[in-house]
Write a protein that holds these residues in place. Structure first.
Motif, mmCIF file in Angstrom:
data_model
loop_
_atom_site.group_PDB
_atom_site.id
_atom_site.type_symbol
_atom_site.label_atom_id
_atom_site.label_comp_id
_atom_site.label_asym_id
_atom_site.label_seq_id
_atom_site.Cartn_x
_atom_site.Cartn_y
_atom_site.Cartn_z
ATOM 1 N N UNK A 1 8.318 2.759 1.946
ATOM 2 C CA UNK A 1 8.838 4.094 1.631
ATOM 3 C C UNK A 1 10.034 4.006 0.680
ATOM 4 N N UNK A 2 10.956 3.095 0.991
ATOM 5 C CA UNK A 2 12.144 2.937 0.142
ATOM 6 C C UNK A 2 11.777 2.466 -1.264
ATOM 7 N N UNK A 3 10.874 1.491 -1.347
ATOM 8 C CA UNK A 3 10.482 0.952 -2.654
ATOM 9 C C UNK A 3 9.759 1.996 -3.495
ATOM 10 N N UNK A 4 8.809 2.700 -2.905
ATOM 11 C CA UNK A 4 8.084 3.738 -3.651
ATOM 12 C C UNK A 4 9.011 4.830 -4.147
ATOM 13 N N UNK A 5 9.941 5.264 -3.283
ATOM 14 C CA UNK A 5 10.897 6.303 -3.683
ATOM 15 C C UNK A 5 11.854 5.829 -4.758
ATOM 16 N N UNK A 6 12.367 4.615 -4.586
ATOM 17 C CA UNK A 6 13.291 4.074 -5.585
ATOM 18 C C UNK A 6 12.608 3.930 -6.942
ATOM 19 N N UNK A 7 11.365 3.454 -6.933
ATOM 20 C CA UNK A 7 10.628 3.306 -8.198
ATOM 21 C C UNK A 7 10.337 4.656 -8.842
ATOM 22 N N UNK B 1 11.993 12.135 -0.641
ATOM 23 C CA UNK B 1 11.474 12.160 0.732
ATOM 24 C C UNK B 1 11.190 10.737 1.221
ATOM 25 N N UNK B 2 10.610 9.908 0.361
ATOM 26 C CA UNK B 2 10.357 8.515 0.734
ATOM 27 C C UNK B 2 11.648 7.769 1.026
ATOM 28 N N UNK B 3 12.656 7.984 0.190
ATOM 29 C CA UNK B 3 13.947 7.313 0.362
ATOM 30 C C UNK B 3 14.621 7.776 1.655
ATOM 31 N N UNK B 4 14.632 9.075 1.895
ATOM 32 C CA UNK B 4 15.279 9.595 3.099
ATOM 33 C C UNK B 4 14.544 9.128 4.358
ATOM 34 N N UNK B 5 13.220 9.235 4.370
ATOM 35 C CA UNK B 5 12.461 8.787 5.543
ATOM 36 C C UNK B 5 12.632 7.287 5.758
ATOM 37 N N UNK B 6 12.570 6.505 4.683
ATOM 38 C CA UNK B 6 12.786 5.068 4.792
ATOM 39 C C UNK B 6 14.191 4.742 5.263
ATOM 40 N N UNK C 1 0.832 -1.199 0.000
ATOM 41 C CA UNK C 1 0.000 0.000 0.000
ATOM 42 C C UNK C 1 0.872 1.256 0.000
ATOM 43 N N UNK C 2 1.895 1.263 0.854
ATOM 44 C CA UNK C 2 2.739 2.452 0.989
ATOM 45 C C UNK C 2 3.568 2.703 -0.265
ATOM 46 N N UNK C 3 4.169 1.664 -0.821
ATOM 47 C CA UNK C 3 5.021 1.850 -2.003
ATOM 48 C C UNK C 3 4.262 2.504 -3.164
ATOM 49 N N UNK C 4 3.074 2.013 -3.540
ATOM 50 C CA UNK C 4 2.363 2.685 -4.647
ATOM 51 C C UNK C 4 1.893 4.092 -4.299
ATOM 52 N N UNK C 5 1.573 4.345 -3.026
ATOM 53 C CA UNK C 5 1.174 5.700 -2.646
ATOM 54 C C UNK C 5 2.333 6.668 -2.868
ATOM 55 N N UNK C 6 3.521 6.309 -2.389
ATOM 56 C CA UNK C 6 4.697 7.164 -2.591
ATOM 57 C C UNK C 6 4.976 7.319 -4.086
ATOM 58 N N UNK D 1 24.859 4.294 -13.965
ATOM 59 C CA UNK D 1 25.239 3.601 -12.726
ATOM 60 C C UNK D 1 24.107 3.713 -11.709
ATOM 61 N N UNK D 2 23.549 4.913 -11.552
ATOM 62 C CA UNK D 2 22.458 5.104 -10.600
ATOM 63 C C UNK D 2 21.210 4.335 -11.020
ATOM 64 N N UNK D 3 20.995 4.205 -12.324
ATOM 65 C CA UNK D 3 19.873 3.415 -12.814
ATOM 66 C C UNK D 3 20.050 1.950 -12.412
ATOM 67 N N UNK D 4 21.252 1.433 -12.556
ATOM 68 C CA UNK D 4 21.538 0.045 -12.172
ATOM 69 C C UNK D 4 21.422 -0.140 -10.666
ATOM 70 N N UNK D 5 21.926 0.818 -9.889
ATOM 71 C CA UNK D 5 21.830 0.730 -8.435
ATOM 72 C C UNK D 5 20.374 0.749 -7.995
ATOM 73 N N UNK D 6 19.582 1.654 -8.555
ATOM 74 C CA UNK D 6 18.168 1.736 -8.195
ATOM 75 C C UNK D 6 17.435 0.447 -8.556
ATOM 76 N N UNK D 7 17.759 -0.135 -9.693
ATOM 77 C CA UNK D 7 17.163 -1.413 -10.089
ATOM 78 C C UNK D 7 17.533 -2.496 -9.071
ATOM 79 N N UNK D 8 18.798 -2.515 -8.645
ATOM 80 C CA UNK D 8 19.235 -3.472 -7.633
ATOM 81 C C UNK D 8 18.519 -3.287 -6.308
#
Length: 174
Positions: free
Chosen positions: A94-100, A143-148, A10-15, A64-71
């Motif tokens: 939070x982390x998943x929603x922000x990364x996506x 914000x999602x990534x930092x809070x997570x 629920x949280x990941x798609x909301x973010x 590189x950041x694209x690959x890291x985010x995918x990982x």
């Protein structure tokens, strides 16, 4: 476990959706215009296309950041199988929603005048500027990534495990 997965799911798609919607609205209303000052000296919206990471680090390393985010996305999805902790479900959501959100920009969003001949090298749209000139411009995904990230460090420090157990740091034996 189902409840915890539901929280993460629920949280990941909301973010993610909040990030996409806010970026779309800001691009349609502010791209190519002066910043929209909401609170002078404290908060304004200004469109920036960030080819690097947070704080504009690593400019030119978009792939590189694209690959890291995918990982990161893959790691979170794999970790979710062992999820037995509600606080960690919130954290991973939070982390998943922000990364996506930022990964979507890197894969699909090119700034004005940037050629589409460079796959996976899109720029992240940043637009929230706090303390203009003194703090980096950011977005909802950030914000999602930092809070997570803050929650992850806190829970790890307190010994809360993803599987719902708590490591108190006490060693057995006499």
């Amino acid at each position: 476990m189902a409840r915890r997965i539901a929280v993460l799911a629920t949280i990941a798609p909301i973010v993610y959706i909040l990030d996409l919607v806010t970026k779309t609205v800001v691009l349609r209303t502010l791209e190519g215009r002066d910043p929209l000052v909401l609170i002078p000296g404290l908060l304004q919206f200004r469109v920036l296309f960030n080819p690097g990471a947070a704080f504009n680090l690593g400019v030119g390393m978009t792939i590189v950041f694209t690959c890291v985010a995918t990982g990161v996305v893959i790691a979170i999805l794999r970790t979710a199988r062992h999820l037995r902790s509600l606080p960690w479900a919130v954290t991973l959501g939070l982390l998943l929603g922000g990364a996506l959100g930022n990964l979507t920009d890197r894969v699909f969003r090119w700034p004005s005048g940037f050629g589409r001949d460079a796959p996976f090298q899109g720029h992240v749209v940043d637009f929230i500027e706090t303390f203009p000139g003194h703090f980096p411009v950011w977005n909802v995904a950030d914000a999602g990534i930092v809070c997570g990230g803050i929650l992850a460090v806190f829970f790890a420090w307190r010994g809360y495990q993803i599987d719902g157990t708590r490591d108190t740091g006490q060693k057995g034996g006499a």
